[in-house]
Scaffold this motif. Structure first.
Motif, PDB file in Angstrom:
ATOM      1  N   GLN A  20      -8.100 -18.431  20.087  1.00 36.32           N
ATOM      2  CA  GLN A  20      -7.584 -19.740  20.486  1.00 36.32           C
ATOM      3  C   GLN A  20      -6.522 -20.238  19.507  1.00 36.32           C
ATOM      4  O   GLN A  20      -6.758 -20.296  18.300  1.00 36.32           O
ATOM      5  CB  GLN A  20      -8.729 -20.751  20.558  1.00 36.32           C
ATOM      6  CG  GLN A  20      -8.316 -22.153  20.950  1.00 36.32           C
ATOM      7  CD  GLN A  20      -9.504 -23.075  21.035  1.00 36.32           C
ATOM      8  OE1 GLN A  20     -10.572 -22.684  21.517  1.00 36.32           O
ATOM      9  NE2 GLN A  20      -9.350 -24.291  20.560  1.00 36.32           N
ATOM     10  N   VAL A  21      -5.362 -20.608  20.041  1.00 41.03           N
ATOM     11  CA  VAL A  21      -4.263 -21.156  19.254  1.00 41.03           C
ATOM     12  C   VAL A  21      -4.066 -22.601  19.692  1.00 41.03           C
ATOM     13  O   VAL A  21      -3.768 -22.870  20.858  1.00 41.03           O
ATOM     14  CB  VAL A  21      -2.958 -20.367  19.485  1.00 41.03           C
ATOM     15  CG1 VAL A  21      -1.812 -21.001  18.706  1.00 41.03           C
ATOM     16  CG2 VAL A  21      -3.147 -18.907  19.083  1.00 41.03           C
ATOM     17  N   SER A  22      -4.238 -23.533  18.766  1.00 42.20           N
ATOM     18  CA  SER A  22      -4.065 -24.948  19.075  1.00 42.20           C
ATOM     19  C   SER A  22      -2.691 -25.409  18.615  1.00 42.20           C
ATOM     20  O   SER A  22      -2.304 -25.182  17.466  1.00 42.20           O
ATOM     21  CB  SER A  22      -5.155 -25.780  18.391  1.00 42.20           C
ATOM     22  OG  SER A  22      -6.436 -25.408  18.864  1.00 42.20           O
ATOM     23  N   LEU A  23      -1.961 -26.075  19.520  1.00 41.20           N
ATOM     24  CA  LEU A  23      -0.608 -26.543  19.233  1.00 41.20           C
ATOM     25  C   LEU A  23      -0.502 -28.024  19.549  1.00 41.20           C
ATOM     26  O   LEU A  23      -1.016 -28.485  20.571  1.00 41.20           O
ATOM     27  CB  LEU A  23       0.414 -25.781  20.081  1.00 41.20           C
ATOM     28  CG  LEU A  23       0.478 -24.262  19.901  1.00 41.20           C
ATOM     29  CD1 LEU A  23       1.418 -23.659  20.929  1.00 41.20           C
ATOM     30  CD2 LEU A  23       0.935 -23.910  18.489  1.00 41.20           C
ATOM     31  N   PRO A  24       0.199 -28.789  18.704  1.00 43.96           N
ATOM     32  CA  PRO A  24       0.426 -30.202  19.029  1.00 43.96           C
ATOM     33  C   PRO A  24       1.537 -30.335  20.048  1.00 43.96           C
ATOM     34  O   PRO A  24       2.448 -29.506  20.109  1.00 43.96           O
ATOM     35  CB  PRO A  24       0.850 -30.793  17.678  1.00 43.96           C
ATOM     36  CG  PRO A  24       1.581 -29.664  17.011  1.00 43.96           C
ATOM     37  CD  PRO A  24       0.837 -28.405  17.432  1.00 43.96           C
ATOM     38  N   THR A  25       1.495 -31.364  20.838  1.00 43.56           N
ATOM     39  CA  THR A  25       2.601 -31.632  21.740  1.00 43.56           C
ATOM     40  C   THR A  25       3.785 -32.190  20.949  1.00 43.56           C
ATOM     41  O   THR A  25       3.598 -32.844  19.920  1.00 43.56           O
ATOM     42  CB  THR A  25       2.206 -32.648  22.816  1.00 43.56           C
ATOM     43  OG1 THR A  25       1.873 -33.888  22.189  1.00 43.56           O
ATOM     44  CG2 THR A  25       1.028 -32.149  23.643  1.00 43.56           C
ATOM     45  N   PRO A  26       5.009 -31.961  21.400  1.00 40.91           N
ATOM     46  CA  PRO A  26       6.157 -32.578  20.739  1.00 40.91           C
ATOM     47  C   PRO A  26       6.060 -34.093  20.661  1.00 40.91           C
ATOM     48  O   PRO A  26       6.530 -34.703  19.687  1.00 40.91           O
ATOM     49  CB  PRO A  26       7.333 -32.129  21.610  1.00 40.91           C
ATOM     50  CG  PRO A  26       6.902 -30.805  22.144  1.00 40.91           C
ATOM     51  CD  PRO A  26       5.432 -30.964  22.416  1.00 40.91           C
ATOM     52  N   VAL A  27       5.441 -34.730  21.657  1.00 43.23           N
ATOM     53  CA  VAL A  27       5.281 -36.183  21.613  1.00 43.23           C
ATOM     54  C   VAL A  27       4.557 -36.609  20.342  1.00 43.23           C
ATOM     55  O   VAL A  27       4.894 -37.633  19.728  1.00 43.23           O
ATOM     56  CB  VAL A  27       4.530 -36.683  22.867  1.00 43.23           C
ATOM     57  CG1 VAL A  27       4.054 -38.125  22.691  1.00 43.23           C
ATOM     58  CG2 VAL A  27       5.421 -36.576  24.095  1.00 43.23           C
ATOM     59  N   ALA A  28       3.577 -35.835  19.901  1.00 38.76           N
ATOM     60  CA  ALA A  28       2.817 -36.196  18.703  1.00 38.76           C
ATOM     61  C   ALA A  28       3.703 -36.225  17.470  1.00 38.76           C
ATOM     62  O   ALA A  28       3.679 -37.179  16.682  1.00 38.76           O
ATOM     63  CB  ALA A  28       1.659 -35.219  18.508  1.00 38.76           C
ATOM     64  N   GLN A  77      -4.261 -23.945  23.405  1.00 37.57           N
ATOM     65  CA  GLN A  77      -4.715 -25.312  23.648  1.00 37.57           C
ATOM     66  C   GLN A  77      -3.644 -26.294  23.194  1.00 37.57           C
ATOM     67  O   GLN A  77      -3.174 -26.233  22.061  1.00 37.57           O
ATOM     68  CB  GLN A  77      -6.009 -25.602  22.890  1.00 37.57           C
ATOM     69  CG  GLN A  77      -6.462 -27.061  23.005  1.00 37.57           C
ATOM     70  CD  GLN A  77      -7.771 -27.314  22.318  1.00 37.57           C
ATOM     71  OE1 GLN A  77      -8.840 -27.020  22.868  1.00 37.57           O
ATOM     72  NE2 GLN A  77      -7.725 -27.837  21.099  1.00 37.57           N
ATOM     73  N   TRP A  78      -3.270 -27.227  24.086  1.00 40.72           N
ATOM     74  CA  TRP A  78      -2.364 -28.312  23.727  1.00 40.72           C
ATOM     75  C   TRP A  78      -3.195 -29.507  23.270  1.00 40.72           C
ATOM     76  O   TRP A  78      -4.059 -29.997  24.012  1.00 40.72           O
ATOM     77  CB  TRP A  78      -1.482 -28.691  24.911  1.00 40.72           C
ATOM     78  CG  TRP A  78      -0.476 -27.633  25.260  1.00 40.72           C
ATOM     79  CD1 TRP A  78      -0.482 -26.812  26.348  1.00 40.72           C
ATOM     80  CD2 TRP A  78       0.680 -27.263  24.489  1.00 40.72           C
ATOM     81  NE1 TRP A  78       0.589 -25.952  26.316  1.00 40.72           N
ATOM     82  CE2 TRP A  78       1.330 -26.210  25.188  1.00 40.72           C
ATOM     83  CE3 TRP A  78       1.240 -27.719  23.292  1.00 40.72           C
ATOM     84  CZ2 TRP A  78       2.497 -25.606  24.725  1.00 40.72           C
ATOM     85  CZ3 TRP A  78       2.399 -27.118  22.820  1.00 40.72           C
ATOM     86  CH2 TRP A  78       3.022 -26.086  23.525  1.00 40.72           C
ATOM     87  N   GLY A  80      -5.529 -24.531  27.791  1.00 44.85           N
ATOM     88  CA  GLY A  80      -6.434 -25.670  27.831  1.00 44.85           C
ATOM     89  C   GLY A  80      -5.760 -26.913  27.294  1.00 44.85           C
ATOM     90  O   GLY A  80      -4.720 -26.849  26.631  1.00 44.85           O
ATOM     91  N   VAL A  81      -6.359 -28.060  27.573  1.00 43.09           N
ATOM     92  CA  VAL A  81      -5.872 -29.356  27.099  1.00 43.09           C
ATOM     93  C   VAL A  81      -7.020 -30.091  26.424  1.00 43.09           C
ATOM     94  O   VAL A  81      -8.121 -30.200  26.988  1.00 43.09           O
ATOM     95  CB  VAL A  81      -5.313 -30.197  28.261  1.00 43.09           C
ATOM     96  CG1 VAL A  81      -5.158 -31.662  27.850  1.00 43.09           C
ATOM     97  CG2 VAL A  81      -3.973 -29.645  28.728  1.00 43.09           C
ATOM     98  N   HIS A  82      -6.750 -30.554  25.215  1.00 43.06           N
ATOM     99  CA  HIS A  82      -7.695 -31.369  24.447  1.00 43.06           C
ATOM    100  C   HIS A  82      -7.132 -32.781  24.379  1.00 43.06           C
ATOM    101  O   HIS A  82      -6.145 -33.033  23.696  1.00 43.06           O
ATOM    102  CB  HIS A  82      -7.867 -30.749  23.051  1.00 43.06           C
ATOM    103  CG  HIS A  82      -8.286 -31.700  21.976  1.00 43.06           C
ATOM    104  ND1 HIS A  82      -9.354 -32.559  22.095  1.00 43.06           N
ATOM    105  CD2 HIS A  82      -7.773 -31.922  20.730  1.00 43.06           C
ATOM    106  CE1 HIS A  82      -9.477 -33.256  20.978  1.00 43.06           C
ATOM    107  NE2 HIS A  82      -8.529 -32.905  20.141  1.00 43.06           N
ATOM    108  N   LEU A  83      -7.733 -33.706  25.146  1.00 44.36           N
ATOM    109  CA  LEU A  83      -7.347 -35.109  25.070  1.00 44.36           C
ATOM    110  C   LEU A  83      -8.126 -35.781  23.947  1.00 44.36           C
ATOM    111  O   LEU A  83      -9.303 -35.474  23.729  1.00 44.36           O
ATOM    112  CB  LEU A  83      -7.610 -35.818  26.397  1.00 44.36           C
ATOM    113  CG  LEU A  83      -6.845 -35.296  27.610  1.00 44.36           C
ATOM    114  CD1 LEU A  83      -7.120 -36.170  28.827  1.00 44.36           C
ATOM    115  CD2 LEU A  83      -5.344 -35.223  27.342  1.00 44.36           C
ATOM    116  N   CYS A  84      -7.472 -36.702  23.245  1.00 42.66           N
ATOM    117  CA  CYS A  84      -8.043 -37.172  21.987  1.00 42.66           C
ATOM    118  C   CYS A  84      -7.594 -38.594  21.687  1.00 42.66           C
ATOM    119  O   CYS A  84      -6.489 -39.003  22.074  1.00 42.66           O
ATOM    120  CB  CYS A  84      -7.591 -36.223  20.866  1.00 42.66           C
ATOM    121  SG  CYS A  84      -8.328 -36.553  19.262  1.00 42.66           S
TER     122      CYS A  84
END
Length: 348
Positions: free
Chosen positions: A125-133, A174-175, A224-228
């Motif tokens: 699993q590779v987790s990446l931040p969205t550019p918006v963040a 995962q975004w 996948g999407v992780h809402l937070c």
């Protein structure tokens, strides 16, 4: 009561290196885990806080203020600006660091799988931040609109390199989506969260941006999407009244994306084991795997089971997770948090 099916590690894990993260997670969770992250170790420990040090290397981007603002792990927390007279389109950003980290950790993952420490069939699993963040956190004013396409292009290059090197049958992307919820809450009337930098109702722009990122992941890799709602000091930037905004946003994004989500993660605050919080889940669009972030270190299995009971009235199949990463959890608490995941999650 619904028996939760499986567990998701949201991303960060409070261990010193990727190998320990993978070994302990695999040993503790076994077949309850479909994918395993590297724990976001090293400079990624504080999520996106290392990005200003990366972006500040680019010609045309300046740090705001004359003196560094010290941050843990030797990072400089000063915000960024586009230098006077510079056209953002001409800025060449250096590699952001996510692809290098993923490729290095995947090599550990494949070695551990060959040794039998990671079970066959588990993905990396590779987790990446969205550019918006990143744009919303470190730039301000008109610079946000100017730098967003530049940073997004750089993040897509990171993703492309990850997908080029890591076999797609191993890959799960995962975004991480936190700042978007802040913008949505602001639009809903909450203060102390962020504004969008595009005109009109920001919701449509947030939907289009995330759907485009989902579609950027190769079709034969998982996404996948992780809402937070954030976890600075284990506190949210705003406490959600219920899961309504999460479900509305998730439904709109899934409808807009050309490809299907492999999994969706929704957070659950520690003090919410009431039906009112979970009621919106009854209108959640179908998703292959749903994970509810209802595991909290402070109340362990008992608290998770209360929240599982409440959620089960509105959704019949889901896995469990923490509501955000556990990279900033107190030292020495990580193993117990992983054991809680295992105890409350049945095998798939």
């Amino acid at each position: 009561m619904t028996m939760p099916q499986g567990a998701l590690l949201v991303g960060s894990v409070n261990f010193d290196d990727a190998e320990k993260t993978m070994r302990v997670a695999a040993a503790t969770l076994g077949d309850r885990l479909k994918r395993i992250p590297d724990g976001e170790v090293g400079k990624r420990f504080h999520w996106i806080m290392f990005q200003p040090d990366v972006l500040g290397q680019a010609d045309g981007i300046e740090r705001v203020g004359d003196q560094p603002i010290p941050f843990p792990a030797g990072l400089d927390a000063r915000p960024l600006r586009i230098a006077d007279g510079v056209d953002a389109a001409d800025i060449e950003l250096p590699p952001l660091g996510y692809a290098d980290a993923a490729i290095e950790s995947h090599a550990v993952f494949t070695r551990l799988r060959a040794e039998g420490a990671v079970p066959p069939g588990v993905r990396f699993q590779v987790s990446l931040p969205t550019p918006v963040a990143v744009v919303s956190s470190f730039f301000s004013g008109d610079d946000r609109a100017a730098i967003e396409p530049v940073y997004e292009a750089a993040m897509r290059r990171e993703l492309a390199r990850i997908a080029e090197v890591i076999p797609h049958e191993d890959l799960a992307v995962q975004w991480d989506v936190a700042s978007e919820m802040g913008i949505i809450e602001r639009a809903a009337g909450y203060g102390k969260v962020m504004d969008a930098w595009w005109p009109g109702d920001p919701f449509g722009g947030l939907v289009a941006r995330l759907a485009s990122l989902i579609d950027a992941v190769p079709a034969d890799a998982e996404v996948g999407v992780h809402l937070c709602y954030g976890d600075a000091g284990e506190k949210h930037f705003v406490e959600p009244a219920d899961a309504g905004h999460l479900v509305r946003y998730a439904n709109a994004v899934m409808a807009a994306a050309a490809r299907s989500l492999t999994w969706l993660h929704l957070p659950v605050p520690i003090d919410r084991d009431d039906e009112e919080y979970f009621a919106a889940l009854a209108s959640l669009s179908p998703v292959a795997e749903l994970y509810l972030g209802l595991v909290h270190r402070e109340d362990g299995v008992a608290g998770a089971e209360r929240r599982i009971a409440a959620a089960s009235r509105f959704v019949t199949r889901f896995g469990v997770a923490t509501e955000c990463g556990i990279g900033r959890a107190p030292a020495g608490s990580t193993e117990e948090i992983l054991r809680t995941h295992a105890e409350v999650a049945a095998a798939w």
